[in-house]
Design an enzyme around this catalytic site. Structure first.
Site, PDB file in Angstrom:
ATOM      1  N   LYS A  13       0.827  -1.223   0.000  1.00 39.30           N
ATOM      2  CA  LYS A  13       0.000   0.000   0.000  1.00 39.30           C
ATOM      3  C   LYS A  13       0.857   1.268   0.000  1.00 39.30           C
ATOM      4  O   LYS A  13       0.617   2.180  -0.772  1.00 39.30           O
ATOM      5  CB  LYS A  13      -0.930   0.053   1.228  1.00 39.30           C
ATOM      6  CG  LYS A  13      -2.001  -0.995   1.263  1.00 39.30           C
ATOM      7  CD  LYS A  13      -3.006  -0.726   2.374  1.00 39.30           C
ATOM      8  CE  LYS A  13      -2.431  -0.725   3.760  1.00 39.30           C
ATOM      9  NZ  LYS A  13      -1.825  -1.998   4.194  1.00 39.30           N
ATOM     10  N   ARG A  88      -9.442   1.343   8.584  1.00 35.59           N
ATOM     11  CA  ARG A  88      -8.904   0.041   9.002  1.00 35.59           C
ATOM     12  C   ARG A  88     -10.013  -0.832   9.598  1.00 35.59           C
ATOM     13  O   ARG A  88      -9.761  -1.981   9.936  1.00 35.59           O
ATOM     14  CB  ARG A  88      -7.862   0.216  10.103  1.00 35.59           C
ATOM     15  CG  ARG A  88      -6.450   0.601   9.703  1.00 35.59           C
ATOM     16  CD  ARG A  88      -5.725  -0.458   8.921  1.00 35.59           C
ATOM     17  NE  ARG A  88      -4.400  -0.806   9.369  1.00 35.59           N
ATOM     18  CZ  ARG A  88      -3.297  -0.124   9.075  1.00 35.59           C
ATOM     19  NH1 ARG A  88      -3.354   0.963   8.357  1.00 35.59           N
ATOM     20  NH2 ARG A  88      -2.131  -0.550   9.502  1.00 35.59           N
ATOM     21  N   ARG A 127      11.764  -5.564   4.901  1.00 39.61           N
ATOM     22  CA  ARG A 127      11.463  -4.151   4.623  1.00 39.61           C
ATOM     23  C   ARG A 127      12.420  -3.212   5.356  1.00 39.61           C
ATOM     24  O   ARG A 127      12.736  -3.400   6.531  1.00 39.61           O
ATOM     25  CB  ARG A 127      10.019  -3.839   5.047  1.00 39.61           C
ATOM     26  CG  ARG A 127       9.673  -2.371   4.890  1.00 39.61           C
ATOM     27  CD  ARG A 127       8.219  -2.145   4.726  1.00 39.61           C
ATOM     28  NE  ARG A 127       7.475  -2.298   5.970  1.00 39.61           N
ATOM     29  CZ  ARG A 127       6.165  -2.077   6.069  1.00 39.61           C
ATOM     30  NH1 ARG A 127       5.467  -1.727   4.997  1.00 39.61           N
ATOM     31  NH2 ARG A 127       5.544  -2.241   7.210  1.00 39.61           N
ATOM     32  N   ARG A 160      11.376  -1.319  10.697  1.00 41.60           N
ATOM     33  CA  ARG A 160      10.323  -0.819  11.589  1.00 41.60           C
ATOM     34  C   ARG A 160      10.156  -1.790  12.749  1.00 41.60           C
ATOM     35  O   ARG A 160      10.181  -2.997  12.557  1.00 41.60           O
ATOM     36  CB  ARG A 160       8.997  -0.698  10.819  1.00 41.60           C
ATOM     37  CG  ARG A 160       8.851   0.638  10.117  1.00 41.60           C
ATOM     38  CD  ARG A 160       7.662   0.691   9.227  1.00 41.60           C
ATOM     39  NE  ARG A 160       6.417   0.198   9.817  1.00 41.60           N
ATOM     40  CZ  ARG A 160       5.241   0.244   9.193  1.00 41.60           C
ATOM     41  NH1 ARG A 160       5.154   0.754   7.979  1.00 41.60           N
ATOM     42  NH2 ARG A 160       4.155  -0.228   9.758  1.00 41.60           N
ATOM     43  N   ARG A 171      -0.394  -8.198  13.585  1.00 43.20           N
ATOM     44  CA  ARG A 171      -0.972  -7.252  12.612  1.00 43.20           C
ATOM     45  C   ARG A 171      -1.813  -7.987  11.569  1.00 43.20           C
ATOM     46  O   ARG A 171      -2.851  -7.482  11.132  1.00 43.20           O
ATOM     47  CB  ARG A 171       0.158  -6.446  11.941  1.00 43.20           C
ATOM     48  CG  ARG A 171       0.761  -5.410  12.891  1.00 43.20           C
ATOM     49  CD  ARG A 171       2.089  -4.895  12.395  1.00 43.20           C
ATOM     50  NE  ARG A 171       1.980  -4.125  11.184  1.00 43.20           N
ATOM     51  CZ  ARG A 171       2.976  -3.955  10.303  1.00 43.20           C
ATOM     52  NH1 ARG A 171       4.143  -4.543  10.509  1.00 43.20           N
ATOM     53  NH2 ARG A 171       2.799  -3.226   9.244  1.00 43.20           N
TER      54      ARG A 171
HETATM   55  P1  AMP Z   1       0.863   1.114   8.748  1.00 42.43           P
HETATM   56  O1  AMP Z   1       2.045   1.971   8.528  1.00 42.43           O
HETATM   57  O2  AMP Z   1      -0.324   1.546   7.926  1.00 42.43           O
HETATM   58  O3  AMP Z   1       1.161  -0.352   8.610  1.00 42.43           O
HETATM   59  O4  AMP Z   1       0.412   1.338  10.273  1.00 42.43           O
HETATM   60  C1  AMP Z   1       1.284   1.027  11.356  1.00 42.43           C
HETATM   61  C2  AMP Z   1       0.487   0.964  12.641  1.00 42.43           C
HETATM   62  O5  AMP Z   1      -0.123   2.244  12.881  1.00 42.43           O
HETATM   63  C3  AMP Z   1      -0.675  -0.027  12.637  1.00 42.43           C
HETATM   64  O6  AMP Z   1      -0.265  -1.339  12.965  1.00 42.43           O
HETATM   65  C4  AMP Z   1      -1.583   0.581  13.702  1.00 42.43           C
HETATM   66  O7  AMP Z   1      -1.099   0.334  15.005  1.00 42.43           O
HETATM   67  C5  AMP Z   1      -1.425   2.075  13.444  1.00 42.43           C
HETATM   68  N1  AMP Z   1      -2.419   2.586  12.466  1.00 42.43           N
HETATM   69  C6  AMP Z   1      -2.188   3.066  11.216  1.00 42.43           C
HETATM   70  N2  AMP Z   1      -3.331   3.447  10.622  1.00 42.43           N
HETATM   71  C7  AMP Z   1      -4.317   3.203  11.521  1.00 42.43           C
HETATM   72  C8  AMP Z   1      -5.724   3.360  11.511  1.00 42.43           C
HETATM   73  N3  AMP Z   1      -6.366   3.844  10.447  1.00 42.43           N
HETATM   74  N4  AMP Z   1      -6.411   3.002  12.622  1.00 42.43           N
HETATM   75  C9  AMP Z   1      -5.793   2.534  13.713  1.00 42.43           C
HETATM   76  N5  AMP Z   1      -4.467   2.321  13.787  1.00 42.43           N
HETATM   77  C10 AMP Z   1      -3.724   2.658  12.703  1.00 42.43           C
END
Ligand code: AMP
Length: 221
Positions: A13, A88, A127, A160, A171
């Site tokens: 994404k 999400r 990554r 990360r 996740r």
């Molecule tokens: P990502 O970079 O999109 O994989 O997001 C990393 C982490 O940020 C996720 O595992 C969640 O803990 C948090 N996060 C990101 N976007 C959201 C969202 N829309 N709602 C809740 N938590 C989020």
């Protein structure tokens, strides 16, 4: 144009959203990137969000809603956006519908990136993310030109903390339980297309652009 990218962690994404945003000259809005910025700045939101992120679970909807409303108040979203990592869950999708309705806007297209579990694990375990601009690389699939250095901004690359094996498992569990139902939610709006996401990033981008061109005659890319 207002576009949502859906898909499990590791589906690509972030990479696709950045490439698409550059190609369509639209802002890329990643809730994950916004949260990480807040964490690194030590803001009140960052302090509240950090523990949830480290555990690989969702940050509470209300915190994300406030952050999103703030982001949508900036003028650049008037011409459209690529939304990555939001919504999400179904509650967030309904919140987004409400926020956009108040702004007299609507989502134009939803792209679901469909990646298999083995590819996801392989991608996340290798990554490398840039601490400055958020650009993603991969130790073997997409290595940076200079070791551990971002090609785009020269920032330092790192793994990360939520890409560690145990957190990745959590996740994915959260994705299947909370986020996967969004596919049906958007399928009903007839705006969704699923794109195979196991392959090469450049081919994936062309497939996404093709889908958008078919849906939107006016799209010039
Ligand atoms: P990502 O970079 O999109 O994989 O997001 C990393 C982490 O940020 C996720 O595992 C969640 O803990 C948090 N996060 C990101 N976007 C959201 C969202 N829309 N709602 C809740 N938590 C989020």
């Amino acid at each position: 144009m207002r576009i949502i990218l859906l898909g499990p962690p590791g589906a690509g994404k972030g990479t696709q959203a950045k490439a698409l945003a550059a190609r369509l000259e639209l802002p890329h809005i990643s809730t994950g990137d916004l949260l990480r910025q807040n964490v690194s700045q030590g803001s009140a939101l960052g302090k509240q969000a950090q523990d949830f992120m480290n555990r690989g679970v969702l940050v509470p909807d209300e915190l994300i809603k406030e952050m999103l409303i703030e982001r949508f108040s900036r003028p650049d979203v008037q011409c459209g956006f690529i939304l990555d990592g939001y919504p999400r869950n179904i509650n967030q999708a309904q919140t987004l519908d409400e926020i956009l309705a108040r702004m007299k806007m609507d989502i134009d297209s939803v792209v679901n990136l469909n990646a298999s579990e083995s590819v996801i694990i392989q991608r996340l375990s290798g990554r490398l993310a840039c601490g400055s601009c958020g650009m993603n690389f991969h130790a073997t699939n997409m290595p940076p030109k200079k070791a551990m250095t971002c090609d785009a901004c020269g920032g330092k690359l790192h793994q990360r903390s939520d890409d560690k094996e145990e957190t990745v498992k959590k996740r994915l569990e959260v994705y299947h339980k909370e986020s996967a139902p969004l596919i049906e939610y958007y399928r009903r709006t007839k705006k969704l297309n699923s794109i195979p996401a196991d392959g090469d990033a450049k081919i994936m981008l062309e497939k996404i652009v093709q889908f958008l061109k078919e849906r939107h005659d006016s799209l010039k890319v």
